[in-house]
Motif scaffolding. Sequence first.
Motif, PDB file in Angstrom:
ATOM      1  N   PHE A 126       0.813  -1.178   0.076  1.00  0.00           N
ATOM      2  CA  PHE A 126       0.075  -0.070  -0.031  1.00  0.00           C
ATOM      3  C   PHE A 126       0.990   1.258  -0.011  1.00  0.00           C
ATOM      4  O   PHE A 126       0.542   2.068  -0.731  1.00  0.00           O
ATOM      5  N   THR A 127       1.901   1.397   0.763  1.00  0.00           N
ATOM      6  CA  THR A 127       2.661   2.547   0.912  1.00  0.00           C
ATOM      7  C   THR A 127       3.497   2.777  -0.332  1.00  0.00           C
ATOM      8  O   THR A 127       3.822   3.907  -0.790  1.00  0.00           O
ATOM      9  N   ALA A 128       3.878   1.472  -0.718  1.00  0.00           N
ATOM     10  CA  ALA A 128       4.802   1.515  -2.061  1.00  0.00           C
ATOM     11  C   ALA A 128       3.989   2.048  -3.250  1.00  0.00           C
ATOM     12  O   ALA A 128       4.157   2.998  -3.940  1.00  0.00           O
ATOM     13  N   TYR A 129       2.667   1.709  -3.246  1.00  0.00           N
ATOM     14  CA  TYR A 129       1.606   2.303  -4.404  1.00  0.00           C
ATOM     15  C   TYR A 129       1.527   3.825  -4.065  1.00  0.00           C
ATOM     16  O   TYR A 129       1.541   4.511  -5.137  1.00  0.00           O
ATOM     17  N   ASN A 130       1.341   4.117  -2.860  1.00  0.00           N
ATOM     18  CA  ASN A 130       1.040   5.646  -3.008  1.00  0.00           C
ATOM     19  C   ASN A 130       2.432   6.510  -3.372  1.00  0.00           C
ATOM     20  O   ASN A 130       2.247   7.601  -3.715  1.00  0.00           O
ATOM     21  N   SER A 131       3.663   6.110  -2.818  1.00  0.00           N
ATOM     22  CA  SER A 131       4.646   6.753  -3.167  1.00  0.00           C
ATOM     23  C   SER A 131       4.834   6.781  -4.840  1.00  0.00           C
ATOM     24  O   SER A 131       5.283   7.894  -5.324  1.00  0.00           O
ATOM     25  N   LEU A 132       4.581   5.810  -5.399  1.00  0.00           N
ATOM     26  CA  LEU A 132       4.591   5.675  -7.082  1.00  0.00           C
ATOM     27  C   LEU A 132       3.703   6.332  -7.548  1.00  0.00           C
ATOM     28  O   LEU A 132       3.750   7.248  -8.554  1.00  0.00           O
ATOM     29  N   SER A 133       2.450   6.393  -6.975  1.00  0.00           N
ATOM     30  CA  SER A 133       1.449   7.247  -7.486  1.00  0.00           C
ATOM     31  C   SER A 133       1.626   8.723  -7.514  1.00  0.00           C
ATOM     32  O   SER A 133       1.527   9.512  -8.369  1.00  0.00           O
ATOM     33  N   GLU A 134       2.306   9.070  -6.271  1.00  0.00           N
ATOM     34  CA  GLU A 134       2.514  10.569  -6.100  1.00  0.00           C
ATOM     35  C   GLU A 134       3.662  10.841  -7.120  1.00  0.00           C
ATOM     36  O   GLU A 134       3.753  11.873  -7.922  1.00  0.00           O
ATOM     37  N   LYS A 135       4.633  10.018  -7.513  1.00  0.00           N
ATOM     38  CA  LYS A 135       5.826  10.238  -8.412  1.00  0.00           C
ATOM     39  C   LYS A 135       5.139  10.337  -9.800  1.00  0.00           C
ATOM     40  O   LYS A 135       5.638  11.079 -10.534  1.00  0.00           O
ATOM     41  N   LEU A 136       3.967   9.608 -10.125  1.00  0.00           N
ATOM     42  CA  LEU A 136       3.459   9.511 -11.496  1.00  0.00           C
ATOM     43  C   LEU A 136       2.892  10.880 -11.882  1.00  0.00           C
ATOM     44  O   LEU A 136       2.706  11.356 -12.875  1.00  0.00           O
ATOM     45  N   ILE A 137       1.960  10.976 -10.783  1.00  0.00           N
ATOM     46  CA  ILE A 137       1.115  12.228 -10.982  1.00  0.00           C
ATOM     47  C   ILE A 137       1.912  13.518 -10.832  1.00  0.00           C
ATOM     48  O   ILE A 137       1.495  14.455 -11.764  1.00  0.00           O
ATOM     49  N   THR A 138       3.020  13.684 -10.277  1.00  0.00           N
ATOM     50  CA  THR A 138       3.818  15.003 -10.202  1.00  0.00           C
ATOM     51  C   THR A 138       5.009  14.988 -11.448  1.00  0.00           C
ATOM     52  O   THR A 138       5.588  16.083 -11.605  1.00  0.00           O
ATOM     53  N   SER A 139       4.988  13.927 -12.100  1.00  0.00           N
ATOM     54  CA  SER A 139       6.153  13.827 -13.208  1.00  0.00           C
ATOM     55  C   SER A 139       5.760  14.625 -14.343  1.00  0.00           C
ATOM     56  O   SER A 139       4.645  14.726 -14.764  1.00  0.00           O
ATOM     57  N   THR A 140       6.864  14.827 -15.125  1.00  0.00           N
ATOM     58  CA  THR A 140       6.498  15.316 -16.617  1.00  0.00           C
ATOM     59  C   THR A 140       6.413  14.069 -17.715  1.00  0.00           C
ATOM     60  O   THR A 140       6.676  12.903 -17.167  1.00  0.00           O
ATOM     61  N   HIS A 141       5.800  14.373 -18.689  1.00  0.00           N
ATOM     62  CA  HIS A 141       5.756  13.206 -19.661  1.00  0.00           C
ATOM     63  C   HIS A 141       7.049  12.988 -20.040  1.00  0.00           C
ATOM     64  O   HIS A 141       7.268  11.731 -20.381  1.00  0.00           O
ATOM     65  N   ALA A 142       7.985  13.924 -20.244  1.00  0.00           N
ATOM     66  CA  ALA A 142       9.456  13.430 -20.577  1.00  0.00           C
ATOM     67  C   ALA A 142      10.054  12.428 -19.674  1.00  0.00           C
ATOM     68  O   ALA A 142      10.852  11.565 -19.818  1.00  0.00           O
ATOM     69  N   ALA A 143       9.694  12.861 -17.986  1.00  0.00           N
ATOM     70  CA  ALA A 143      10.472  12.175 -17.066  1.00  0.00           C
ATOM     71  C   ALA A 143       9.895  10.839 -17.045  1.00  0.00           C
ATOM     72  O   ALA A 143      10.325   9.603 -16.866  1.00  0.00           O
ATOM     73  N   ARG A 144       8.291  10.657 -17.299  1.00  0.00           N
ATOM     74  CA  ARG A 144       7.868   9.216 -17.525  1.00  0.00           C
ATOM     75  C   ARG A 144       8.417   8.409 -18.609  1.00  0.00           C
ATOM     76  O   ARG A 144       8.227   7.127 -18.551  1.00  0.00           O
TER      77      ARG A 144
END
Length: 304
Positions: free
Chosen positions: A233-251
Amino acid sequence: MKAAVIDLGTNTFHLIIAEISATNVQIIYKTNVPVRLGQGRINENIIIPEAFERGIETLKNFKQKIDKYQVQQTLAIATSAVRSAANGIDFVESAKKNADIIIDVIDGDKEAEYIYKGVKATGTINGTSLIMDIGGGSTEFIICNDKELLWKKSYNIGAARLMQAYFHSDPINELDKSAIINHLNNELTDLKEACILHKPDHLIGSAGAFETFASMILKETHIENIKSAPIEFTAYNSLSEKLITSTHAARQNMPDLIKLRVDMIVIAAILTNHILSLSEIKQISLSTYDLKMGVLYSLSELKS
């Protein structure tokens, strides 16, 4: 009996061929093609010409594989993109004429039933669970236990639809996020009521975006070789935050994030976060089995 299932998704067409008996489903071939049938105008309910052509060409190639494996029964299942498109019937007719594939356009209820059968076959369902299948055109929710399906509904809130309607910034800004969440709040009132009634405590993500979440978290696990896996659960929360705040280029440079999902994964994360909040669920799992496996297991039941 050899059976083939074609899943004509909004983003991806899947082909799976299996040897089926009354007691077993043995996969002998599978492939997928990012057809992007919902490209450009999914919210206008139109399959654009380029996507139409890609879809038919992919079905022609699938038919060659089906013939090569001497398949005895083929089921081609179309969901949101075809059933909602004004020219969906034209696509169905073209598939029959040009690829010799007969397409069954199913409604959201039938789609949810097949997803439930697929997920159930993994043995992942424990207690009262909420299954979530994020497609490009629609998202299905099923509340169930391992004995029965308790509640189900399909909503036109697929990742491609939401992305085309609301994702206009890079990285996604608060205005776009708020517009998505307001739309989800308006659409999902009966899902919230169903969660209050049945109290599911386990979210099971069916394939798609959840395979991406799991691949990015469980780096050493080969997702294609497993039926299911827990997602911490906490790993998912960290990943989702990373994905949502990242740029298209970073992803684009993130490992285990396929090109097709580089932008839609942001929508999938926002949607999943909303469901976790709405349901107050703290346990997440991946099921790699989804609609197409549910169709195969339905065929297996018919043989028993």
